[in-house]
Design an enzyme around this catalytic site. Structure first.
Site, mmCIF file in Angstrom:
data_model
loop_
_atom_site.group_PDB
_atom_site.id
_atom_site.type_symbol
_atom_site.label_atom_id
_atom_site.label_comp_id
_atom_site.label_asym_id
_atom_site.label_seq_id
_atom_site.Cartn_x
_atom_site.Cartn_y
_atom_site.Cartn_z
ATOM 1 N N ASP A 30 7.369 2.288 -3.780
ATOM 2 C CA ASP A 30 7.643 3.595 -3.180
ATOM 3 C C ASP A 30 7.364 3.531 -1.673
ATOM 4 O OD1 ASP A 30 7.702 6.736 -4.515
ATOM 5 O OD2 ASP A 30 7.221 6.508 -2.391
ATOM 6 N N ILE A 31 8.250 4.144 -0.884
ATOM 7 C CA ILE A 31 8.120 4.091 0.581
ATOM 8 C C ILE A 31 6.925 4.913 1.078
ATOM 9 C CG2 ILE A 31 9.550 6.083 1.254
ATOM 10 C CD1 ILE A 31 11.018 4.159 3.196
ATOM 11 N N ASN A 86 9.146 13.079 -12.825
ATOM 12 C CA ASN A 86 9.291 14.456 -12.357
ATOM 13 C C ASN A 86 10.713 14.900 -12.693
ATOM 14 O OD1 ASN A 86 6.687 14.532 -11.186
ATOM 15 N ND2 ASN A 86 7.444 13.462 -9.376
ATOM 16 N N GLY A 92 8.706 18.702 -8.878
ATOM 17 C CA GLY A 92 8.478 17.772 -7.767
ATOM 18 C C GLY A 92 9.539 16.703 -7.605
ATOM 19 N N GLN A 93 10.631 16.771 -8.397
ATOM 20 C CA GLN A 93 11.675 15.756 -8.220
ATOM 21 C C GLN A 93 12.389 15.988 -6.893
ATOM 22 O OE1 GLN A 93 14.646 15.496 -11.343
ATOM 23 N NE2 GLN A 93 15.521 13.613 -10.493
ATOM 24 N N SER A 94 12.509 14.912 -6.105
ATOM 25 C CA SER A 94 13.178 15.033 -4.803
ATOM 26 C C SER A 94 14.375 14.090 -4.688
ATOM 27 C CB SER A 94 12.188 14.747 -3.669
ATOM 28 O OG SER A 94 11.662 13.444 -3.788
ATOM 29 N N HIS A 99 14.078 8.264 -12.263
ATOM 30 C CA HIS A 99 13.125 7.189 -11.963
ATOM 31 C C HIS A 99 11.785 7.500 -12.599
ATOM 32 C CE1 HIS A 99 13.123 10.200 -8.752
ATOM 33 N NE2 HIS A 99 11.831 9.976 -8.632
ATOM 34 N N LEU A 100 11.125 6.437 -12.989
ATOM 35 C CA LEU A 100 9.790 6.517 -13.571
ATOM 36 C C LEU A 100 8.796 6.034 -12.517
ATOM 37 C CD1 LEU A 100 8.083 6.821 -16.255
ATOM 38 C CD2 LEU A 100 8.527 4.390 -16.623
ATOM 39 N N HIS A 101 7.820 6.879 -12.187
ATOM 40 C CA HIS A 101 6.763 6.451 -11.263
ATOM 41 C C HIS A 101 5.719 5.658 -12.048
ATOM 42 C CE1 HIS A 101 7.641 9.343 -7.846
ATOM 43 N NE2 HIS A 101 8.254 9.980 -8.837
#
Ligand code: 5GP
Ligand code: ZN
Length: 113
Positions: A30-31, A86, A92-94, A99-101
């Protein structure tokens, strides 16, 4: 999806620190990490969110979790880690490519914020 950020990362049109790759799933750092270890695990197939997944995606979703567990083991996240999806902006999905964190390397509270 031409304009999708994570489809662009999948096609290598945008650089990312890749940590896993196969025909149907890729994973990268993640950036803006929220923990010492923060990886995003994505299907190459463009699904906007979990809500659009169908029974035919069951294997794909399972494999994403198993890859998270493998990466957690490789990274020695022995004190625990969290996998999070999310789903929707209210959660909180942006980025609207599923995707899975995978978060680890620190303590996490419950309930999540
Ligand atoms: P979401 O908020 O949708 O659950 O998660 C999106 C994640 O993507 C965020 O944690 C954010 O930091 C990450 N992200 C956004 N843009 C980029 C990017 O260009 N490269 C990488 N590696 N991560 C990104
Ligand atoms: Zn996409």
């Amino acid at each position: 999806m031409d304009d999708c950020l994570f489809c662009k990362i999948s096609r290598k049109e945008i650089p990312a620190k890749l940590v896993y790759s196969d025909d149907e799933i890729f994973a990268f750092e993640d950036i803006q990490p929220q923990s010492p270890s923060h990886i995003l695990i994505c299907p190459r197939k463009h699904l906007p969110s979990l809500a659009e997944a169908s029974p035919e995606d069951a294997g794909l979703l399972g494999r994403m979790q198993l890859i998270a567990a493998k990466l957690a083991t490789e990274r020695n996240l022995n004190d625990g880690y969290r996998t999070v999806i999310n789903n929707g902006s209210g959660a909180g999905q942006s980025v609207f490519h599923l995707h899975l964190h995978l978060l680890g390397g620190r303590a996490f509270r419950w309930p999540p914020g």
